[in-house]
Design a protein around this motif. Sequence first.
Motif, PDB file in Angstrom:
ATOM      1  N   SER A 119       0.833  -1.201   0.000  1.00 27.14           N
ATOM      2  CA  SER A 119       0.000   0.000   0.000  1.00 27.14           C
ATOM      3  C   SER A 119       0.867   1.250   0.000  1.00 27.14           C
ATOM      4  N   LEU A 120       1.926   1.192   0.777  1.00 28.43           N
ATOM      5  CA  LEU A 120       2.846   2.315   0.841  1.00 28.43           C
ATOM      6  C   LEU A 120       3.443   2.596  -0.526  1.00 28.43           C
ATOM      7  N   ASP A 121       3.892   1.530  -1.165  1.00 23.92           N
ATOM      8  CA  ASP A 121       4.498   1.682  -2.476  1.00 23.92           C
ATOM      9  C   ASP A 121       3.535   2.320  -3.469  1.00 23.92           C
ATOM     10  N   SER A 122       2.263   1.965  -3.361  1.00 26.51           N
ATOM     11  CA  SER A 122       1.325   2.394  -4.395  1.00 26.51           C
ATOM     12  C   SER A 122       0.752   3.783  -4.146  1.00 26.51           C
ATOM     13  N   THR A 123       0.828   4.271  -2.946  1.00 29.99           N
ATOM     14  CA  THR A 123       0.165   5.546  -2.661  1.00 29.99           C
ATOM     15  C   THR A 123       1.101   6.648  -2.194  1.00 29.99           C
ATOM     16  N   HIS A 124       2.166   6.297  -1.591  1.00 26.89           N
ATOM     17  CA  HIS A 124       3.001   7.304  -0.943  1.00 26.89           C
ATOM     18  C   HIS A 124       3.636   8.269  -1.946  1.00 26.89           C
ATOM     19  N   GLY A 125       3.766   7.823  -3.184  1.00 32.94           N
ATOM     20  CA  GLY A 125       4.401   8.691  -4.163  1.00 32.94           C
ATOM     21  C   GLY A 125       3.451   9.275  -5.179  1.00 32.94           C
ATOM     22  N   GLY A 126       2.163   9.179  -4.929  1.00 38.00           N
ATOM     23  CA  GLY A 126       1.206   9.575  -5.957  1.00 38.00           C
ATOM     24  C   GLY A 126       0.737  11.013  -5.902  1.00 38.00           C
ATOM     25  N   TYR A 127       1.284  11.809  -5.036  1.00 34.69           N
ATOM     26  CA  TYR A 127       0.782  13.179  -4.848  1.00 34.69           C
ATOM     27  C   TYR A 127       1.013  14.078  -6.065  1.00 34.69           C
ATOM     28  N   TRP A 128       1.942  13.698  -6.923  1.00 34.93           N
ATOM     29  CA  TRP A 128       2.263  14.544  -8.081  1.00 34.93           C
ATOM     30  C   TRP A 128       1.706  13.974  -9.385  1.00 34.93           C
ATOM     31  N   ASP A 129       0.895  12.961  -9.254  1.00 32.08           N
ATOM     32  CA  ASP A 129       0.331  12.371 -10.462  1.00 32.08           C
ATOM     33  C   ASP A 129      -0.559  13.386 -11.178  1.00 32.08           C
ATOM     34  N   PRO A 130      -0.569  13.352 -12.497  1.00 33.61           N
ATOM     35  CA  PRO A 130      -1.353  14.338 -13.263  1.00 33.61           C
ATOM     36  C   PRO A 130      -2.829  14.301 -12.869  1.00 33.61           C
ATOM     37  N   GLY A 131      -3.403  15.473 -12.721  1.00 37.73           N
ATOM     38  CA  GLY A 131      -4.833  15.573 -12.474  1.00 37.73           C
ATOM     39  C   GLY A 131      -5.257  15.393 -11.038  1.00 37.73           C
ATOM     40  N   THR A 132      -4.331  15.136 -10.147  1.00 41.03           N
ATOM     41  CA  THR A 132      -4.727  14.894  -8.756  1.00 41.03           C
ATOM     42  C   THR A 132      -5.027  16.209  -8.035  1.00 41.03           C
ATOM     43  N   ARG A 133      -5.869  16.108  -7.008  1.00 40.04           N
ATOM     44  CA  ARG A 133      -6.185  17.289  -6.205  1.00 40.04           C
ATOM     45  C   ARG A 133      -4.931  17.824  -5.531  1.00 40.04           C
ATOM     46  N   SER A 134      -4.105  16.909  -5.076  1.00 42.94           N
ATOM     47  CA  SER A 134      -2.903  17.344  -4.365  1.00 42.94           C
ATOM     48  C   SER A 134      -2.021  18.193  -5.270  1.00 42.94           C
ATOM     49  N   LEU A 135      -1.858  17.782  -6.512  1.00 38.41           N
ATOM     50  CA  LEU A 135      -0.987  18.539  -7.422  1.00 38.41           C
ATOM     51  C   LEU A 135      -1.597  19.908  -7.724  1.00 38.41           C
ATOM     52  N   ARG A 136      -2.887  19.936  -7.948  1.00 35.95           N
ATOM     53  CA  ARG A 136      -3.530  21.230  -8.228  1.00 35.95           C
ATOM     54  C   ARG A 136      -3.372  22.183  -7.044  1.00 35.95           C
ATOM     55  N   THR A 137      -3.561  21.654  -5.837  1.00 43.67           N
ATOM     56  CA  THR A 137      -3.434  22.507  -4.646  1.00 43.67           C
ATOM     57  C   THR A 137      -1.989  22.959  -4.460  1.00 43.67           C
ATOM     58  N   LEU A 138      -1.078  22.057  -4.694  1.00 44.05           N
ATOM     59  CA  LEU A 138       0.331  22.442  -4.599  1.00 44.05           C
ATOM     60  C   LEU A 138       0.625  23.605  -5.540  1.00 44.05           C
ATOM     61  N   GLY A 139       0.093  23.507  -6.749  1.00 41.52           N
ATOM     62  CA  GLY A 139       0.310  24.574  -7.723  1.00 41.52           C
ATOM     63  C   GLY A 139      -0.217  25.905  -7.223  1.00 41.52           C
ATOM     64  N   LYS A 140      -1.393  25.880  -6.616  1.00 40.63           N
ATOM     65  CA  LYS A 140      -1.984  27.124  -6.106  1.00 40.63           C
ATOM     66  C   LYS A 140      -1.163  27.692  -4.947  1.00 40.63           C
ATOM     67  N   ILE A 141      -0.714  26.799  -4.071  1.00 38.42           N
ATOM     68  CA  ILE A 141       0.088  27.281  -2.931  1.00 38.42           C
ATOM     69  C   ILE A 141       1.375  27.923  -3.437  1.00 38.42           C
ATOM     70  N   VAL A 142       2.033  27.245  -4.352  1.00 40.79           N
ATOM     71  CA  VAL A 142       3.300  27.767  -4.874  1.00 40.79           C
ATOM     72  C   VAL A 142       3.076  29.091  -5.597  1.00 40.79           C
ATOM     73  N   ALA A 143       1.952  29.206  -6.288  1.00 44.85           N
ATOM     74  CA  ALA A 143       1.655  30.433  -7.031  1.00 44.85           C
ATOM     75  C   ALA A 143       1.073  31.517  -6.132  1.00 44.85           C
ATOM     76  N   GLY A 144       0.831  31.195  -4.873  1.00 49.95           N
ATOM     77  CA  GLY A 144       0.321  32.195  -3.937  1.00 49.95           C
ATOM     78  C   GLY A 144      -1.102  32.633  -4.218  1.00 49.95           C
ATOM     79  N   VAL A 145      -1.925  31.708  -4.718  1.00 51.69           N
ATOM     80  CA  VAL A 145      -3.302  32.091  -5.069  1.00 51.69           C
ATOM     81  C   VAL A 145      -4.319  31.292  -4.252  1.00 51.69           C
ATOM     82  N   THR A 146      -3.952  30.994  -3.015  1.00 56.04           N
ATOM     83  CA  THR A 146      -4.850  30.173  -2.207  1.00 56.04           C
ATOM     84  C   THR A 146      -5.847  31.007  -1.419  1.00 56.04           C
ATOM     85  N   GLY A 147      -5.590  32.309  -1.310  1.00 59.09           N
ATOM     86  CA  GLY A 147      -6.500  33.143  -0.552  1.00 59.09           C
ATOM     87  C   GLY A 147      -6.294  33.021   0.937  1.00 59.09           C
TER      88      GLY A 147
END
Lengths: 118, 540
Positions: B512-540
């Motif tokens: 389970s660790l192998d399959s999920t622990h590295g998936g935060y940057w997968d295309p289209g994921t919520r985590s990646l989109r949120t990361l992008g907003k945080i880095v761009a400073g547009v989170t409000g």
Amino acid sequence: MRRPETGDGGAEVRADPDLLDAAADVLAAIGDDLGADAAVRGSLPVPGFRAGYAADVFETALAAALRTHAARARSGAGALRSTAHAWRVADAEAAAAFGTAAVTPGGTAAVTPGGDGG
Amino acid sequence: MPALPDLVRAAPGLWLQRAAVWAALGETLDARADRLGRDGAAALPANWSGADAERARTAHTELRRRLRADAEAAARAAEVLGRHAGEVLEVQRQLVAAARAVRYPFYADLMTGTVLRVPGGPWAISLQTVAAAGMLALHAVVAARFARAVEAAVGVAARSDAATAAALRSLIPGGGETAGAGDPPVGPAAVRTWWADLSPDERDQLVRSRPQLVGGTDGIPVADRDRANRIRLDAERVQLRGLAARRRSTGDVDGASRAEAALAGLDAVAGRRDAGGAFLLDVAAGTGSGRVVLAVGDPERAAHVVTHVPGTAAGWASVPLDLRRVEATRDAARDAAAADDDVAAVLWTGYDAPTSLPDAGYGGSAAAGADALREFQEGLRAGHHGPVHLTVVGHSYGSTVTGRAAGPGVAADDVVFVGSPGAGVRHASELGLPADRVWATSAPGDPISRVPGPGLFGTSRGLHESGLAYGGNPASPAFGGRVFGSDPAVDDAHAGARAPASAGADAATKESLDSTHGGYWDPGTRSLRTLGKIVAGVTG
């Protein structure tokens, strides 16, 4: 304007402006030559070899020293010319004060404290 | 100290040329000194007397003395450098002779110091045969003999190098006062000023002659660090090629594979750098799996700069994977950022990452890594042209490093903990940032949040009750930061390479660790989109 000075203890003060100018010309040329010598830089340090870096540092320092020497030589040449000029001006002023030229142009001027000029 | 590739690449002929130039210069300076004192030339008129004449003569004499001294220094330096060139040439000759003594079916690789087998030679015969076994023994003998020759040659070159460097330093005109830039001051801002005060020649000289210093010092402009690190990168790749070849030749298949994986990682670094728009800010073997800091985009001019800190097992071999995550973060941030705002993303493996979570511990990797990360961030701030929004994203054990780096005065505007085994602190308020600039996510299926921790964990701020293995759980509401959701994909083929191995994890947990622990940057994921907003400073 600078006037001929008396040395300590009343020693004789003497100068030949033409010879000073001649020495200045040669000194200035040496300064220019030293400036050209300072273009010695050329080595490339080889990665991993401290000697390459040390050689580069040495060459940089040598070039800097030569630039300094060149500047000193040129500065010295300028001082000699200024001195020659000052002697000529002082001589001309002294001559004017006496109403006649004390020396012929280009000749030697000498002042002995307490003695006669010319 | 020169290594074998340095010795092989050295061109003593060029040093001889420099020595000849210096010798000629020494004679020229002597002639100039003569001319200064010669009557009818620059010598001061003998009949000039008075105070001005005395002073002029003193200056004249001093100039002649210095010219004589420098003439002698140039002549002696020429002698020293010429002798060194001769010694290195002789060592190179001996190396070539040793290599030529290696006969078929072997050949010597001068760059790596190894003895290899000629492809298609008697090795084509089955290794089970007596003949093949004999060849293996012969190979060992030949390889050992060549290795001794290499060691002796490098030793002679190193001694000559050290002696020459010392001699040249002692000959520097002015006693070394103009000997170069010296060492940098402490702190990125001071380093920035120090570097700016150097002349272009001095800077160039340092880049070429001390690439470790320039490439690894925070505060030096990224373009100069990049040039220096390219030198280091090439050297490391040469060494890895040699290491892989040596291990292959001795039958160490696993060792060879590790070296080749590390080499592939550095090849990826070189490829990304050469593609443009990237700066290599550090590369060093370190004491772990290799350190590398690579900026994608211009961290001195981009409006937003994110530092990605990977976790366990990060190093050279993991660069391809880590770089994909860095690029994904940057792309997501560019999508979210204002049109005029550029984004730079930095892969920061500037510490010796542990190979697994149980190996990590508190005192070693995280503490040392935290200090280095904090200084790196200071360097980003000090070196930036104008205001910048800085974000640090720590993944897995990298989040522990990030948490320990944070604190009052840290050069970061947002901090993000992703799949954290513990933030290294008890509460968000200890991070030196407003609570609403502290972010965390941990996917529901990520077993990292179940890695058991001790009852107490120690930090520089004392002992605290543990939330996770390495401190408070930043993805817990009690931590005090902002938690965002993740839905990492379950088929991340690369997750395994990054997976920390819990001491008590059973097989199911590990999978389970192998399959999920590295998936935060997968295309289209919520985590990646949120990361992008945080880095761009547009989170409000």
